[in-house]
Write a protein that holds these residues in place. Sequence first.
Motif, short mmCIF file in Angstrom:
data_model
loop_
_atom_site.label_atom_id
_atom_site.label_comp_id
_atom_site.label_asym_id
_atom_site.label_seq_id
_atom_site.Cartn_x
_atom_site.Cartn_y
_atom_site.Cartn_z
N ILE A 113 -44.81 -50.68 26.41
CA ILE A 113 -43.58 -50.43 25.66
C ILE A 113 -43.36 -48.92 25.49
O ILE A 113 -42.23 -48.42 25.63
N ALA A 114 -44.42 -48.18 25.19
CA ALA A 114 -44.29 -46.74 24.98
C ALA A 114 -43.86 -46.03 26.27
O ALA A 114 -42.99 -45.14 26.24
N ALA A 115 -44.46 -46.41 27.38
CA ALA A 115 -44.10 -45.78 28.65
C ALA A 115 -42.66 -46.12 29.04
O ALA A 115 -41.89 -45.25 29.44
N SER B 35 -42.39 -41.41 35.24
CA SER B 35 -42.69 -42.69 34.59
C SER B 35 -44.17 -42.99 34.62
O SER B 35 -44.78 -43.36 33.61
N THR B 36 -44.79 -42.85 35.79
CA THR B 36 -46.21 -43.15 35.91
C THR B 36 -47.06 -42.09 35.21
O THR B 36 -48.13 -42.39 34.70
N GLY B 37 -46.57 -40.86 35.17
CA GLY B 37 -47.29 -39.83 34.42
C GLY B 37 -47.33 -40.13 32.94
O GLY B 37 -48.37 -39.94 32.28
N THR C 83 -44.06 -51.94 38.08
CA THR C 83 -42.80 -52.13 37.36
C THR C 83 -42.05 -50.82 37.18
O THR C 83 -40.82 -50.77 37.33
N LEU C 84 -42.78 -49.76 36.89
CA LEU C 84 -42.15 -48.47 36.64
C LEU C 84 -41.73 -47.75 37.92
O LEU C 84 -41.07 -46.70 37.85
#
Length: 314
Positions: free
Chosen positions: A190-192, A216-218, A245-246
Amino acid sequence: MRILVVGAGAIGGYFGGRLLQAGRDVTFLVRPRRAAALAERGLSIRSPRGDFHLPAPPIVTEDALADPFDLVLLSCKAYDLDGAMASFAKAVGPRTAILPLLNGMRHLDVLADRFGPDHALGGLCVISATLDADGGIVHLNDFQSLTFGELDGSRSPRIEAIASTLTGAGFDARLSDAIRQDMWEKWIFIAALAGITCLMRAAIGDIVATGAADLSTGLLDECAAIAASEGFPPRKPFLDGVRATLQASGSPLTASMLRDIEDGKPVEADAILGDLLRRAGEADAHSLLRIAYAHTKAYEAQRQRSEAVGNKTT
């Protein structure tokens, strides 16, 4: 088992409604305005998993609460937690279990401070739902899971009884022996998702299309490192799934926090982003989590200023 569902909004109304549909003993604790709406139109659910309408759902208002319940199902937003606790306090007896479905982890400490350390369970849900213009519940996709467990991972008699009550009630109920791990992993996701979609004001697919999927992945990696430092390193299958997903091309996925910003509503910036950042200690100046949190706090400041101006002119 007597169940008190705090509120009859999109989340509480959905799971409470399904429990009622399955014949469970459920009462909704609602405010007077929601009570009037439910009395007039009933409780309705529109869902890919089947529609349901109950003309006269069992409801109670705070002033009419008297006896303790066996289980309190709590699905409020983090910024409403203090008010929610005050509203259902009379329903908590010596044996009452409280099952919170809030994001993050801080609410566990808040509930323990208010009611003692033995009442709260761990819990989370995965569902996308909203209310329509008439207050009906609209289930937006096929996901409808509720995961719960004792915070110490034990299979206590009370959690077994709760599992028996929640299982077979028209949604996916799962008793977890590692609920803290499950809650941390949902928090990371949720935070990402909230952090990057709010920061970029865009869906995942649009972020990917700009060549910025690495942001996003970072942010995901940063959140995962905080969880690991707290003793809950995310499991590899979970991380692999969230990473995919990201990075999904064309994905319309956004966080509900972004939708709340777009609608001018309050957001859970402190519970989802701020508390995670606090646990990181001294964040790097270029921390994506720090930047995303600052972005949402700036939105909150702007919103409060607009409300203050509006109040002065009315």
